[in-house]
Design a protein around this motif. Structure first.
Motif, PDB file in Angstrom:
ATOM      1  N   THR A 161       0.809  -1.223   0.000  1.00 47.86           N
ATOM      2  CA  THR A 161       0.000   0.000   0.000  1.00 47.86           C
ATOM      3  C   THR A 161       0.843   1.275   0.000  1.00 47.86           C
ATOM      4  N   ASN A 162       2.037   1.210   0.535  1.00 49.09           N
ATOM      5  CA  ASN A 162       2.928   2.372   0.491  1.00 49.09           C
ATOM      6  C   ASN A 162       3.903   2.254  -0.677  1.00 49.09           C
ATOM      7  N   LEU A 163       4.453   1.066  -0.890  1.00 50.71           N
ATOM      8  CA  LEU A 163       5.472   0.884  -1.931  1.00 50.71           C
ATOM      9  C   LEU A 163       4.906   1.159  -3.324  1.00 50.71           C
ATOM     10  N   LEU A 164       3.740   0.596  -3.655  1.00 50.11           N
ATOM     11  CA  LEU A 164       3.185   0.808  -4.999  1.00 50.11           C
ATOM     12  C   LEU A 164       2.795   2.267  -5.197  1.00 50.11           C
ATOM     13  N   ASP A 165       2.311   2.894  -4.137  1.00 50.52           N
ATOM     14  CA  ASP A 165       1.996   4.320  -4.185  1.00 50.52           C
ATOM     15  C   ASP A 165       3.240   5.104  -4.580  1.00 50.52           C
ATOM     16  N   LEU A 166       4.384   4.780  -3.944  1.00 51.57           N
ATOM     17  CA  LEU A 166       5.634   5.485  -4.221  1.00 51.57           C
ATOM     18  C   LEU A 166       6.204   5.097  -5.592  1.00 51.57           C
TER      19      LEU A 166
ATOM     20  N   GLU B 116      10.042   5.532  -5.593  1.00 42.62           N
ATOM     21  CA  GLU B 116      10.670   4.212  -5.495  1.00 42.62           C
ATOM     22  C   GLU B 116      10.735   3.620  -6.904  1.00 42.62           C
ATOM     23  N   THR B 117      11.916   3.150  -7.293  1.00 43.61           N
ATOM     24  CA  THR B 117      12.086   2.562  -8.626  1.00 43.61           C
ATOM     25  C   THR B 117      12.870   1.251  -8.521  1.00 43.61           C
ATOM     26  N   PRO B 118      12.319   0.263  -7.808  1.00 40.73           N
ATOM     27  CA  PRO B 118      13.039  -1.003  -7.656  1.00 40.73           C
ATOM     28  C   PRO B 118      13.196  -1.724  -8.999  1.00 40.73           C
ATOM     29  N   GLU B 119      14.294  -2.449  -9.128  1.00 40.50           N
ATOM     30  CA  GLU B 119      14.493  -3.245 -10.338  1.00 40.50           C
ATOM     31  C   GLU B 119      13.933  -4.647 -10.161  1.00 40.50           C
ATOM     32  N   THR B 120      13.836  -5.080  -8.896  1.00 40.44           N
ATOM     33  CA  THR B 120      13.239  -6.390  -8.611  1.00 40.44           C
ATOM     34  C   THR B 120      12.254  -6.242  -7.461  1.00 40.44           C
TER      35      THR B 120
ATOM     36  N   HIS C  15      -4.418   6.178  -5.868  1.00 39.26           N
ATOM     37  CA  HIS C  15      -3.424   6.126  -4.787  1.00 39.26           C
ATOM     38  C   HIS C  15      -3.995   5.613  -3.464  1.00 39.26           C
ATOM     39  N   GLY C  16      -5.131   4.943  -3.512  1.00 40.24           N
ATOM     40  CA  GLY C  16      -5.660   4.339  -2.280  1.00 40.24           C
ATOM     41  C   GLY C  16      -6.273   5.325  -1.309  1.00 40.24           C
ATOM     42  N   GLN C  17      -6.576   6.530  -1.791  1.00 43.49           N
ATOM     43  CA  GLN C  17      -7.099   7.543  -0.875  1.00 43.49           C
ATOM     44  C   GLN C  17      -8.603   7.718  -0.964  1.00 43.49           C
ATOM     45  N   CYS C  18      -9.227   7.312  -2.099  1.00 47.30           N
ATOM     46  CA  CYS C  18     -10.646   7.658  -2.293  1.00 47.30           C
ATOM     47  C   CYS C  18     -11.589   6.470  -2.149  1.00 47.30           C
TER      48      CYS C  18
ATOM     49  N   ASN D 192      -8.285  -1.753  -1.718  1.00 46.50           N
ATOM     50  CA  ASN D 192      -8.162  -0.799  -2.815  1.00 46.50           C
ATOM     51  C   ASN D 192      -7.504  -1.519  -3.993  1.00 46.50           C
ATOM     52  N   SER D 193      -8.269  -1.737  -5.074  1.00 49.16           N
ATOM     53  CA  SER D 193      -7.714  -2.516  -6.190  1.00 49.16           C
ATOM     54  C   SER D 193      -6.655  -1.751  -6.969  1.00 49.16           C
ATOM     55  N   CYS D 194      -6.566  -0.423  -6.750  1.00 48.34           N
ATOM     56  CA  CYS D 194      -5.533   0.374  -7.434  1.00 48.34           C
ATOM     57  C   CYS D 194      -4.169   0.184  -6.799  1.00 48.34           C
ATOM     58  N   LEU D 195      -4.119  -0.361  -5.587  1.00 49.23           N
ATOM     59  CA  LEU D 195      -2.847  -0.444  -4.858  1.00 49.23           C
ATOM     60  C   LEU D 195      -2.362  -1.878  -4.718  1.00 49.23           C
ATOM     61  N   THR D 196      -2.749  -2.727  -5.645  1.00 48.61           N
ATOM     62  CA  THR D 196      -2.214  -4.076  -5.589  1.00 48.61           C
ATOM     63  C   THR D 196      -2.066  -4.599  -7.002  1.00 48.61           C
ATOM     64  N   LEU D 197      -1.048  -5.420  -7.219  1.00 51.18           N
ATOM     65  CA  LEU D 197      -0.710  -5.883  -8.566  1.00 51.18           C
ATOM     66  C   LEU D 197      -1.498  -7.147  -8.919  1.00 51.18           C
TER      67      LEU D 197
END
Lengths: 327, 171
Positions: A31-36, A42-46, B40-43, B56-61
């Protein structure tokens, strides 16, 4: 978002080994990492997906609890043992984020979330935490939510977690697994770093080092309070917060645990504050003195100056509530 | 190639590794009920149930959810066979523009499951022993991850409380 290689880890040792590669990150709740990653802070390669690892149990251990790193914030807050014996932790978790986010966010990941400083997020701004040596636009900028304790001339970013504040009050320790297969246990002051000259490093974890569990010592009893002051009633980060576990026996405070959020560059605790209170009879004058001690070195940066008088009121209010002493 | 289970059906998808569940639903499966508000998981407009839990489906792969059961607004009900929560939002006029509505409804269904399981909230009084009631304060707190820019909150709360207390959407 920049692209990355994705690996789903089959066991913790494999996860730590893969993640010791350069520019690798573990992903759990995300929830924080994908946001960043979406804004390329955040630009991880793996990305090493650890969500299928067997780290989802809460077990009794040494009179306390062992909490798997992948236990979600929701499950931890709802656990009957946590609600009964470590209420301050449930309260802190429930004061953070939203229902949807707590269902995803994990215990390990909550410790490692990054600051919500606007300049850390804004890639056009200068930020020593995001880009070492670039400068700090927060110092003279919009710093309402930022820290007043533990800062340096390089960084004033506040630590955003509520959970970690309660964990600090409870003397929690994190168990980790390193990429060489060895394990260690860290207290929170050992896990976290003050910004100093290297604000880009939030923690002392090594490359590939995986938090596997959190240990809570045996319950303290007493009254548990998590008081969070924020700009709206729900779903906002703390301006200031207090995690308190207070036990009064025969008119004296025999148990005192106090940790603080929103004011520090790490989940904050100050032994001098607890020493001033322990064994003493509760009184308004003593509570004011405790707040003075906590804030002795506090330094505002303009917009966040208000946190000093705010905490000077909130800490005594929490102590009054816990002890029943009138204002 | 990944396999996603959405509303009970399996789908094989060839997606970029960066694809979120939300983008997989909308752009690859044509399920546009789940909305992209902030991304961004806020709304909360993108809320879906994964294995019965609201997220939040926008914040997971997408790639992280092979084998999981994903339920979207389309899977809750459809015209002629609405879910009680959908009926209740209609009955109580729990929206204005409607953009946040699918997320509100899916989130509310997930939230009532959490209440049924006895989960406490930030405003629950005695969390050591108590379950929670469905007061307006409890519903508002538990739904704070779903924003409504039209501010239809009073009717949203009424709609949710009716389903939570009676199990029925229509009066």
């Amino acid at each position: 978002m920049k692209s990355f290689a994705y690996e789903r880890a089959s066991d913790p040792k494999a996860a730590a080994a893969i993640a010791s590669r350069a520019h690798a990150r573990f992903i759990a709740g995300g929830t924080n990492l994908l946001d960043l990653m979406k804004i390329q802070v955040e630009t991880p390669e793996t990305l090493v997906d650890i969500t299928r690892l067997p780290l989802k149990e809460i077990a009794e251990a040494d009179g306390g609890l062992s909490i798997g790193a992948l236990v979600t914030n929701s499950d931890l807050a709802a656990d009957e043992r946590v609600r009964r014996d470590y209420e301050v932790l449930s309260r802190a978790l429930l004061a953070g984020a939203s229902g949807q986010l707590r269902n995803k966010a994990t215990t390990g990941g909550n410790f490692l979330q990054r600051t919500r400083c606007s300049y850390f997020y804004e890639t056009n701004a200068r930020c020593n935490k995001r880009e070492p040596g670039s400068g700090c636009d927060a110092m003279n900028g919009f710093n309402r939510i930022l820290a007043i304790l533990g800062t340096s001339d390089k960084c004033i970013a506040s630590h955003p977690s509520d959970m970690a504040v309660a964990m600090r009050a409870l003397d929690a320790e994190v168990e980790t697994l390193k990429s060489d297969g060895s394990t260690r246990r860290l207290t929170l002051p050992e896990l976290y770093r003050l910004p100093g000259d290297t604000p880009e490093r939030d923690t002392n974890l090594e490359a590939g080092e995986l938090i596997t569990a959190v240990r809570l010592p045996k319950p303290l009893g007493g009254t548990h309070i998590y008081r969070k002051v924020r700009d709206r009633a729900s779903y906002a980060f703390a301006l200031v917060s207090v995690a308190a576990v207070i036990g009064v026996e025969n008119g004296r405070m025999e148990t005192i645990r106090l940790a603080f959020g929103g004011i520090g560059t790490m989940p904050w605790r100050d032994a001098r504050v607890e020493e001033a209170l322990i064994g003493e009879a509760p009184s308004a004058a003593l509570f004011a003195k405790a707040a003075d001690i906590l804030l002795t070195e506090a330094k505002g940066h303009g917009e966040n100056d208000f946190k000093i008088p705010l905490m000077r009121r909130v800490l005594p209010a929490v102590l009054r509530e816990a002890t029943g002493v009138a204002a | 190639m990944i396999t996603l289970t959405v509303n009970g059906a399996e789908h094989k998808l060839d997606v970029d590794i960066r694809t979120t569940i939300l983008d997989a639903l909308r752009d690859h499966l044509g399920l546009t009920g789940s909305k992209k508000g902030c991304d961004h998981g806020q709304c909360g407009a993108c809320t879906v149930l994964i294995n019965g839990r609201r997220v939040n489906s926008c914040l997971t792969l997408a790639v992280m959810h092979e084998g999981d059961e994903i339920t979207t607004i389309e899977g809750l009900g459809e015209p002629g066979n609405l879910h009680p929560m959908q009926e209740s939002f209609l009955h109580h006029d729990g929206y204005q523009c409607g953009y946040c509505t699918p997320g509100q409804i899916v989130s509310a269904v997930g939230m009532l499951g959490e209440v049924k399981d006895g989960w406490p909230s930030h405003v629950t009084g005695d969390i050591a022993h108590g379950g929670a009631d469905l007061s307006n304060e409890e519903i508002s707190e538990r739904m704070s991850g779903n924003l409504c820019r039209c501010s239809a909150y009073p009717n949203i709360v009424d709609a949710i409380r009716q389903v939570g207390t009676t199990g029925k959407g229509a009066v």
